[in-house]
Structure formats: structure tokens, C-alpha cells
Design a protein around this motif. Sequence first.
Motif, mmCIF file in Angstrom:
data_model
loop_
_atom_site.group_PDB
_atom_site.id
_atom_site.type_symbol
_atom_site.label_atom_id
_atom_site.label_comp_id
_atom_site.label_asym_id
_atom_site.label_seq_id
_atom_site.Cartn_x
_atom_site.Cartn_y
_atom_site.Cartn_z
ATOM 1 N N GLY A 108 -36.665 31.672 23.589
ATOM 2 C CA GLY A 108 -35.701 31.119 22.652
ATOM 3 C C GLY A 108 -34.267 31.544 22.892
ATOM 4 N N LYS A 110 -32.328 34.190 21.955
ATOM 5 C CA LYS A 110 -31.658 34.440 20.676
ATOM 6 C C LYS A 110 -30.321 35.135 20.908
ATOM 7 C CE LYS A 110 -36.209 34.929 18.646
ATOM 8 N NZ LYS A 110 -37.209 35.854 18.125
ATOM 9 N N GLN A 171 -32.117 30.156 1.927
ATOM 10 C CA GLN A 171 -31.805 28.803 2.376
ATOM 11 C C GLN A 171 -31.312 27.925 1.235
ATOM 12 O OE1 GLN A 171 -35.107 26.737 4.142
ATOM 13 N NE2 GLN A 171 -33.812 25.626 5.549
ATOM 14 N N VAL A 194 -37.070 35.626 9.355
ATOM 15 C CA VAL A 194 -36.068 34.724 9.911
ATOM 16 C C VAL A 194 -36.607 34.037 11.161
ATOM 17 C CG1 VAL A 194 -33.764 34.609 10.943
ATOM 18 C CG2 VAL A 194 -34.179 36.080 8.962
ATOM 19 N N ARG A 195 -37.356 34.780 11.970
ATOM 20 C CA ARG A 195 -37.929 34.181 13.178
ATOM 21 C C ARG A 195 -38.918 33.076 12.833
ATOM 22 N NH1 ARG A 195 -42.380 37.669 15.885
ATOM 23 N NH2 ARG A 195 -43.309 36.896 13.950
ATOM 24 N N HIS A 197 -38.970 31.245 10.231
ATOM 25 C CA HIS A 197 -38.233 30.073 9.754
ATOM 26 C C HIS A 197 -37.601 29.309 10.902
ATOM 27 C CE1 HIS A 197 -35.383 27.589 7.556
ATOM 28 N NE2 HIS A 197 -34.401 28.130 8.261
ATOM 29 N N ALA A 198 -37.041 30.030 11.872
ATOM 30 C CA ALA A 198 -36.397 29.374 13.009
ATOM 31 C C ALA A 198 -37.404 28.586 13.834
ATOM 32 C CB ALA A 198 -35.686 30.410 13.881
ATOM 33 N N SER A 201 -38.324 25.416 11.790
ATOM 34 C CA SER A 201 -37.227 24.505 11.483
ATOM 35 C C SER A 201 -36.717 23.908 12.776
ATOM 36 C CB SER A 201 -36.098 25.237 10.751
ATOM 37 O OG SER A 201 -35.018 24.383 10.533
ATOM 38 N N MET A 204 -30.457 23.221 13.217
ATOM 39 C CA MET A 204 -29.639 24.428 13.105
ATOM 40 C C MET A 204 -28.859 24.473 11.799
ATOM 41 S SD MET A 204 -30.295 26.163 15.763
ATOM 42 C CE MET A 204 -28.994 27.378 15.716
ATOM 43 N N GLN A 207 -29.669 27.529 9.331
ATOM 44 C CA GLN A 207 -29.704 28.863 9.916
ATOM 45 C C GLN A 207 -29.438 29.909 8.847
ATOM 46 O OE1 GLN A 207 -26.795 29.566 12.937
ATOM 47 N NE2 GLN A 207 -27.748 31.436 13.682
ATOM 48 N N ASN A 252 -33.724 39.252 15.705
ATOM 49 C CA ASN A 252 -33.739 38.075 14.825
ATOM 50 C C ASN A 252 -32.580 38.063 13.842
ATOM 51 O OD1 ASN A 252 -36.314 36.815 15.684
ATOM 52 N ND2 ASN A 252 -37.185 38.745 14.967
ATOM 53 N N SER A 254 -28.573 37.669 12.900
ATOM 54 C CA SER A 254 -27.533 36.797 13.452
ATOM 55 C C SER A 254 -26.205 37.510 13.653
ATOM 56 C CB SER A 254 -27.325 35.589 12.530
ATOM 57 O OG SER A 254 -26.955 36.006 11.224
#
Length: 1480
Positions: A108, A110, A171, A194-195, A197-198, A201, A204, A207, A252, A254
Motif C-alpha cells: 500500500g 503508506k 468519519q 485506521v488500516r 478502514h483504509a 474504503s 480517499m 481519510q 497507519n 497520517s
Amino acid sequence: MGEAEVESNLVQILALSAATASKHLSLSPSFQRCTLASWIKEKIRKKECCFYEKGVREGICKCGYPKTHHVDEAIKPVDFMGESWDRHRHVCEVPTDAFGEISFGGLGQKTGKYVRVSTDTRPEVLYQLLTEQWKLDPPNLLISVTGGAKNFYLKSHLKSMFHRGLIKVAQTTGAWIITGGTHTGVMKHVGRAVRDHALSSCSMDGQIVTIGVATWGTLHNRHALVHPEGCFPAHYSMDLQGQGRLSCLDNNHSHFLLVDDGTHGRYGVEIELRSRLEKLISQQPLGNKESGVTIPVVCVVLDGGPGTLNTIFNAMLNGTPCVILEGSGRIADVIAQVAGLPVTRVTIALIHQLMKRFFGHEYESFSDLKIIEWTKKIQDIIRMPHLLTVFRISEDKHGDVDVAILQALLKASKNSESLGRESWETQLELAVAWNRADIAETEIFTEESQWKSSDLQEAMFSALVGHKPQFVRLLLENGVSLQQFLQEENTLCELYNQLPSCFVLRKLVKRVQCGCRGRRQVLGVRAQTVSGRGTSISMTHVSDEVRHLLGSFTQPLYPPPAKRYHINMSLEDTSVSLSDKGQASSQAAGREQIGETLRDPGRDIFLWAVLQNKRELAEIAWEQCRDCMSAALAASKILKKMAQEGSDADEAEEMKELAKHYEGHAIGVFSECYSCDEERAQKLLVRASPSWGRTTCLRLALEADDKSFVAQSGVQALLTQIWCGELAVDSPVWRVLTCMLFFPLIYTGFLAFRRDEVIQREVEKNEEMITMETVTGSSVRRKSYVPDPPSPRVLKPLGCWSRLVSLYDSPQVKFYWNIVSYFAFLFLFAVVLMIDFQTTPSGGEVLLYIWLLSLVFEEVRQLFYDPDGFGFRKKARMYINDLWNILDVLSILLFLIGLAFRLKTELFYPGKVLLCIDFIVFCLRLMAIFTISRTLGPKIIIVRRMMMDMFFFMFLLSIWVVAYGVAKQGILIHNENRLDWIVRGAVYEPYLIIFGNVPTNIDNAEFDMNSCSMNGTDPLKPKCPVLNENQMPAFPEWLTIIMLCVYLLFANILLLNLLIAIFNFTFQEVQDNTDRIWKFQRYELIKEYHSRPAAPPPFIILSHLYLFMKHVVLRRPLTKSNEFKDKLPQTEEEELLSWEALMKDNYLLSTRQEQSQSTERRILDTAQKVSTITERLEREEETGSAAVAKRLARLEEQVAQSAKALQWIMDSLKSQGHPAKEAPPLLTSVPASDSDSPEILGNVSEKDKARFHVNAREFHYPDSKLTRFAVPEEKVPWEVSFTSYMPPFYSSEESGDRVDGSESETLDNYRNPGGRTGIRGRGVLSNLGPNLNIDLVLTRWRDSERSVLEFLALWDESQAAWALPGGPVQSDELLPVALKRIMGNQLYGKINAKVVEGTKVFEGYVDDCRNTDNAWVETTVLNIHLDKTGHLMVDINLVVASSHGSAEVVQWQEVSGRTRLCSNQRDTVRRVAELHNRKF
């Protein structure tokens, strides 16, 4: 304001709106990186050791870094010689060298953003970095996740619920999540959430902002992040195996803030900076508003140790709500176990037991003093239940973690007594910002809260602007009145100024810009200033744009004031028709009517939502519209027009889909109306709608090209009724034709009239009711007719003249006469062309010319006849767009040209040729008469579509024809110079080959020399091919034959079959829609013959002369027919709209029932039920063992109690002389630890009232740096032994704070009556022992009716609340001396004289934070009630008036729970309210 400035402000409007949506796309990435690097190097610094001192390990400084990591100046510093290393003194700040983007690699790829910051960095700089440099939107919620820093086990179900709930709340609310940022413990769980969810989903847009605040000195592999100019990106490797005592960053997250204090390996460095940053964020306004509501902060706790307990305690002292996840382990479970207990039950022994249970081996390292301190903190924590929420899997009240988090915030706001009524409004604003209508429905809109429509208007505005349809619906359900919400025009105007970047906003801004450039201030374009944005969008601009989208035939929806002029900005709208001039006065006269009485707030919101293409909001607003069918059709027209003018293909497709959706709404409502009452439904079609520019539903449907709506049986029934006029709809055609020829038959009943049928139905209805009255003996007729309004007129049968006029004025009869007339015209035209075409025009030919002249006049009348007010340009465009009108114009032009040629002798024959061609055009025009036919009409539509297909096919065929023809002509013929034969050979002959005419000149076997001319001298023969010496054709015979075969293969077989397939596809496609298209096009024919004069050509010319004299010469206005547009009286209008609203509700109800019973809905409901059952089974499975343990504990408790009771009975019997006959059985006593287990104590349901002082035991003593000795609840009384009690000593007059273990005899003489406080000495109080204080409560009645009781209050800036006037007094004083400064000496004396008349409300010990073991506050509360008309009241009011703007504000405040008071004085005011029999 100058023109340039105005234009600049207008451009700023569009820039601000567009920048909101695309602020990240303005500059190139390289430029942004350079800007970011320069900003960070200027604003942010790091820390490094500037004094190397050898530590315990060789080559390692006491800062933890090796000697090689120090600069040369730090190894031998001159300034610090002889000093011992201190981290506060020997660490300096330098520009940071670690920032940029971090890439973790792996699956991915990240990436995130990071920066190394100093511990002394101002939080304002960090917030600026996050929002401005890193382009993060300000949060609506800040979630601070804390807990265990080491890896811990989390049950699978709790873990999934935590992951799902945390991501959902982040979110949906737009929250920031702040953690420690490392890949361990609770931070690791957040990262995995968070991972997950990414991975699930696909976009973007959703996020999650996860900010890690970690310690720089404890990071493993941090060298990869260092670069003086920043790393873009820095490749960071997560070496979990080799990290040792250090930690790796979590991949994970941001964003990372890496806090540096200049040391290495020291954990916890980031805590203080993180706390300051969270506090700063919590002070920022929510949503960039000035409403006073700030960004809420919530602390979520999993697992954790003593440090986490301190974090929870400090957070709750600052008013931050905390959510504890039960089952996550250690301190979280300890707090969860005691959360439901009274404070008195939370003992030191219980905390010992829970610590041992949940901490395991770690418990052995805890000292008794630490346990005592933690017990006190836990007691203080559970004493604030409004800030503490425990999420238990075994309970269903929270549902999920996200609900628990949001409920915790609302609970904290709800229980803030100092806010009063404002707390409800704050909760609502928070819920709107989070877009959680479910939370608002269960927690805010309850029976306790009584909301007014005015209280919800701000929330309604925020929900509309923020596009939150669920909230809009919820607010409407809870009492928001759109009428009140849009009562001021500024509200609606502000909504348009808050439009996001969209198609309509760009159009509106263009209108404003053009208006300013043209200096249109004289036109009255009112400019409103909104938040410094200069000239903004006004409702006049909106009205112009909406009229442009709807069409110029409508009146402005928001007409300007009468004194202002109005000019539309589009070319289409600037045109003025003849009927527009007549309507100008009616618009001015009716401007007042289009006011408040006809203002539909539902329409305004619906139009605002439709212009943005917001489907959910528009759907809710449509349900609130009064004129719902017109609204749906208007939306369809507006959306199709915007889709046509827009440049975004995807957005245009969405608009078309939404337009189709609203066409379906209009069909549904009309079908419901038509099935209930046909006559009323038809009235809805032709009534002029005041809400939508005085146009009709039928006109809107036609302009929007809503064929499906027009094709409805009810609409077609109306058109058929108009088509038949006064004739009965079911009259046979042959009877109508017969009466056309023999009109006296209409007086014999041979032909039925609609008026006769209506009268007959009324008679039959009356007879039925009379019969019913006779049979039943009731007065049904009288009762049923009482409520009805009196009939405006009684229908009478048509007279003789009226019948005759009705017959020949019927559009149906006009059509039949015109058919007969047209056939006669064609017959006369054919006779003249074939038999009677002389050099000098004959009588028949002259009649033909007069006939044609009448047709010309009729076409001119149709062009200028504009009852709908379209304007000449649009009317001309509509005229030209009709195919039949094009044929009419073409035929007339050809006829006029042919006539001009025919009158000249030298052009006589060409003129006849033109007239013959014109006859063909007139015959083709004959097809128009079949469009009314239900059988032939659809077929004509199919023919038109096939003609379009054939046009594109001929283009494809022409390529092959020309290609083969030119090649063949070039091979066979050498230098042909005759143009006609070139065209024959290159085009005509290849075209004939398609139909089987195979040429003979390409094959020598069939070639004939006599069929051609050698040199092309014979004009009637083609030129011969090139010959060889044998006088035979020299062309390659094999090539020409192969070319012919290939040409026939593609042209005859491939292309012709393709044409057949296209025709077949077109027929199949159009056949399904021909009926709908025919019904739609039928309207124009009906309307044409409805307005056409009764006489057919050529007699129609007499009608034209009459109309010319009447309307042009005599200037008499047009008589408008109400068949297509009817203006209803106000009463009938309201009644019809009410009935339409009822039908709309029935339609919506049936639609929802169909949706709920659909297969898809049932599948979703079943899946939801299955998932709910599965979750409950998993929950019961995990909590089953705990439930069994609780039951066993209860059983053990009951057995122990029974054993004690039996033992007591046995002892009593023995004491009374009743010995036992047998030896008693041995009873095993239950250990105290078991009997006091938290499971048993957890079932206590009674509310605990604090018996001891609380404020006097706060850890931090005011105005000092001392911390009190922890005194748990059970150790407060002096009678209870507390051997480890060692409080510090403090008296403010001493030079410094010191701890003194010995007690003097003087201190022993003064002992706090409330018990231990954790500190000895006098503290900040004036005297040892009691310190007397007086609070003065001056009250009055606000009015003579004694409805509101008020008290005099002072504003306390430190607590941001109102306080009672008072202060310390000496024993001989009646009032505090401090009042003199506020009231003045004279007023102070007057009040002092009134003290003896006052009422003593309270006297005694006060729980004050300044109290110590040897000094305490005792307060006397006096209430002096003043007469409103007395002299003392006048003096006090003067003081109140003069205090405004001064440092000490004095005001009269209502005695109410809504008043914001200091917490320790609310009970005082409550007592005063009870004294005066007032509810607090």
C-alpha cells in the motif's frame, strides 16, 4: 465603492467558494515543498544538548546521546565549566532538521507527514502547521486516545467494536484522533482500526486524520528522518525485532509530531506539549463560527497504568469527558468496576483488591501511599459522573463505541449547570457539526427539552449549508417552521451566498460581475455585505437566473420592489413579445400578491437545493412544498436546462437522473389525484401557479420535455376534452362529420354536447340522493350540502346559437374542415399544373393564389400569436424547430419564387417546374394531418427517425459509391471533359448498380461499340474506353470485374443489410416509446387548432382581416382562454392546494410501503437482524462466565449472611440459658475480601451524597505550587485513624512553601470541623480557625406582577460566571468592606442600615478550596429584598448603569437555574428561591 473595488470583491466571492473545494490544487508540489520547508525552518525548532558530561556509561552523555552526537562547542563549553548537567539549563534550541513526508513502504506504500519539534514549541504554531501548512480541515471533534503503552490483549469482540466505533465517529464527525504515535499498545490498536478502514474504503475522501505525538528520543531508526532541507519522502523502516527499549512509529498514522527535549531514551516527554496542544484545539471555535461553541475534546481510555490514571484525572479536572472501555485491562477495568458505586464504598481496601486483580504481578511494586493517592483520584473521578462514561459490552444502552463517545460529550454538556439553557443549544450545535442525527434524536430531542422553532433556526441554517439532510428532516420533525426560518429575506439570501462551488454559483457570480461592470446601480440591484466579502449575491440575481432556467414565459419568482427596474441578462429573456407588454401592468399590479400570502418557504428551500443538485435535501424540501406537482415539474425543467448548459458530463448525467426522478414524483402525485377526483386533477394541470412564475403544470411539463408526464391518461383526457371543445368526448366521428354538413341535426340530439352530459349527471345525482332520503328517512342531502360553498353559477342547457357556435368552434371540427380545405387546395393545385396552366392566369389559378395567400396569413398569425408570453425570439425558435412549419415555409417560398418566374415570359417554364416541385412539398405536408391519428401518428414518428438514420447511412454509402465510381471512370475512360457524363460515370451508375443495374462496359463479352462515342462527340452517348490495336477495350478486364464484385459485396450485401438492421433497431426502440412521443406531440396540434379561426382556407382570410382590425388598428387586448391556463380565486386555490397536499401524502405513504415491501429491503432487514443476533450471541458468550461468577458471588454473600444470622440466634439462645443439645456445626467464615468483592458492591443502586468536604481536599492548593496529601473519603473524619497521614505545611505570609513534620501547640488548638484536608497551616486565609465571610443576596421583583425574581450579581472574570457580592468580614462588621469599592460609601451605608431587616438564609461551614486542617471559611448568607420603587433601588440602578464598560460589571440577574453562577453559590441562590417560593 469604486467599480474596480466592487469587481474585485465579486471575484473574491467566487475565489472563496472555489478555494474551499480546491484549496489543495492551487500550486505545484515542488513549490509547496519549498514553501513548507522555509516555514518550518523559520517557525519550528528542535533541542540538542549543549554541555557534554560523561554519564554512567562510557562515551555516553547524561542526556543519553553518545559523544559523537554532540557538536564541538558542547564537548568543551566555556559557559558551563564546573556545572553539573541539568536538562533544563544545558539543552538549547536550534532549527529543526527532521520534517517532510514519511514513507513506510510495504503493502500500500503508506505515507504521512512528520516534523521534529521542541518541547517548548507554542501550540499555536503546531495548530497553524496542521491546518495551514499540512492543509487539514479544522476538526469538529478531537479524540485523544490514551492507555497502555505496552502491547496488551483485547478481546476480539471488544476490539472489533472499538475499531468500528472509533472510525465511525471520526468519519462522521470529521474528527482528529491524537495518540502516542508508536507501534505499540493502544496506539497500535488505533493504527489497525485506521488500516482496516483504509482497506475497506475505495475512496480517499474519507481519510481519517490520525496524529501521533511521540517522543523523538525514544524512536528507533530516527536517523532516516533527518535531513536539513526535509525529506520528501523519508523511507522509514519498522524494525520491530531490533528496536529494544525504543519504539517504532506506527505506519497507519497520517501525521506525526515528534517532540524533542534533547535527551535520548526518556519516555513521557511529549505529554506536556500534547496536553497544551489539545487544550488549544479545544479553545478553537467550532466550524469557524463566532457562536461561542468550541471544538469538543473527548478522552478514550484502553488499559493503562498509573500514568493513564493521572491523565484521566487531569483531563476530567479540565472538563474533558472520558470514555473507559471495560474489559481492556488494568486501570480502565479498575475504574469501570467502581464507576457505579457511591464514593463511600470506594475504599482503600477495595482499590487494593482491584489493583491486585487487574495488575497481577505489577501490583507488588505499588506502595501503600501510592494506593492511597490513587484511591483519592479514583474517588474524585467517580464524583464527576457527567464526565465519566464506561462502555460495557454487556450493556445495550450505548450500542457501539461511537455512540458512547458522542453520548459522553453530550452528557458532559448537559450536566454543566453553569450553562443552563445554553447547554441544550451547545449540544445541538455539536450534534449538527458531527452530523449525527441519531445521537440528537435520542439524547437532545427528549421530553425534557422543550424546543421552540426560534431556538432551532441556527441549527437549521447549519444543517442546510453543511448538506446534512438527516438533520434537516429531524429538525423539521421537532418543530422548525420554515415560514419563521425564512421570515427575513436575508436568511434565504445568506443561503445563496453560502453556496458551494457549483454550476449555479458560477452563473450567479457572472451576473453580479456583469451588473457591476455595466454600472447597474440604477436598476436597484441590492448588494448585501456578508462577512467582509463585499458585494454579494442578492435575490434579484437569483430570480434572474431561475427565470432564465425556467423560461422567459414565467414571471420572476422573487420580484424586485416596485420602484426598481429589472432587466434580464440573457438574450433569450431580454426579448419582449406583444403579450409581454400587456403583462407588464399585471406584473406590477400583482407584485403585492406575490408576497407573504403566496410565499412558500418549502419552495424556496427546494429551489435552493435543486440548484445545487442536492438530491437528499431537495427531497425533504419537496415534501414541504405546497404546490408539489408544479415544484417537481419545475425542478425537472431547471435540472435539464442546467445539464444542457453545464460542461461536466458526470454532473450533467446526475442532473438528468434527478430530473427524471422528479418527473416520476409529478406522475405519482397526479396519478393519485386523478384516481381520486378527475375534475380537480385537471384543474391542477391548467391552474396558474403563483409560486412558480404564474405558469401551469402542463406548460412546465412541455417545456421540460417530460413526455412520460404528458402521456398520462389524465393529461391526455384533458387534451382530448380541449380537442373536442363543447362536444362530448365520446361522440363518434361520423356523427361529427354528418353534423358538419347538416348542422340542423345538432338540435335533434343527434350529437351530444358536454354541457348536456354534465347537467344529466347532476340530475341523476340529485335523484339518487332523493331516493336515498326516501328509503332511509335521513337528511343526507341536506347534511352533505351544508358545508359546500354556494355554486357560482347554475349550468343551463346550450341555446340554439350556442350549439351552432360550439360545433364549428370545436378544434376537432376546425381540423376536419381544414383537412377538407387542404385536399381541395391540392386538387385545385394539381388541376392548374396539369390542365389549366396558361400564359395568362385563369380564374382557377387566381383562386389558387388567393388560397395560398390565406395560408401565408395563417402562418404569420401563428408566428406572432403568443398567449404564453414566450417572447418573439423564443416563439420564432419554437416555430422553426417544428418540421411541419419548416415544410410550410419551404412550400410558400417555392410557391412565391415559382409564381415570380411564371409571371415572366422567359421564365415561364422554369416557374412551372418550381411549382411542380412545390406541389411535392405540399403533398408531404399532408402527412401532418395524420399526427392526430392514434394509428398513423406513431408511424410518422418512426419514419422521421428512420430518415435520420438513412441520412447517416447515405454518408457512409457515398464513400463506397464515390470510391468505386471514380476508380471505374478513371480506368475505363481517358480524359472525359463533359461534366454531366463525369457525374453519370462516377456517381449515378455506381448508385444504380446497388439496385441491380449491372454495367456492360466493364466486360469485353458484353461490350458494344455502338453504345459509345469514340471522342465523346455525341452528347447522347458516353465516351468509349481506351482501345488497343485490335480496336478492343484495353482496360484490365479481370480488375474491373473484381472491383465490381467487391463493390457489390460491401454495398449490396454489407451496407444494405446494415441499413435494414438499423431500421429494425430504430423501429424496435421507437415502437415502445412512439405512443408516449405521439401523446406529447399531440399537444401542439391541439393547441394550434384551438387558437385557429373557425373558417377554413381560403375563407380564413376574412377572419384574419377581422383580427387585424380588432387588435392592430383598434388595439383591443387579446381575449385569453382558460382552457390551457386558468387563474383560480384565492379560496379555490387554497382548497385545491390542500387537497393536492393530501394526495401527495398518500403518494409518499404508498411509495414508502412499496419500498419497505420490496425484495431488496427485506434482504437488508434480514441481514441486519442476523448481524444483531450474531453480535448478541457473541456478547453473551464472552460475558457468560462473568455473569456466572457474579451469581456465585451473590450466593456466597447470602450464605455468609445466613451463617452470621444463625450464629447470632445461637448466641442469643445461649445467653438466655438454652444450651444446645448437640455440638454446633463449624461455620466457615467468608473472607472479608470476598464479601467486599466489587461484583457484590457493583449492585448498589442508591445515590450517595458526599458527607465530607470535597473542594477542601483538591490536590492543587490555590495560589501555590503545593500538592495536598491525598485524603480518601474514609479517612476524612478526625476520629478515623490515619497513621500514614503526613500533610505539608503552608502559610502564605512565609517566604516559601515548606514541609514541616511537627505540629505546634497553636495549630493543635484549631482543627477543621469538616475533617482532614491534606494540608496544615493557615494557607491563603487570614486567620487560623474560622474565617468569617458574608454573601449578600439583594433581590427584587422585575415587575408588579411578581412573575420574575431577580438578584444583584457581579461578573467574575476568572470563572466566567456571575457571583454574589460579598467578602471576608471581621467579627464586628455587618458587611464586607470590599463592597465599598463597588457600591460607594453612601450606598454602602444605606445597605448596611438595611442588614438588620434582612433574612439569614444560611450560616456555617463552607467547603472552600482554601480550607486547611487549621483554617477554614464560615459564611453567612443574608437576603435583603428591596422594594422596586424605593430610593435604595434607584441608587443601586445607578450603580448598575455606571458599571457597564468598567472592570467590575454589576447586573440584575434572574433567580433561575439557567443563570451562569459560580458553582459554590448555586446552592445559596437555590435557598433564596425557596425562601420566596420560586422554582430554581
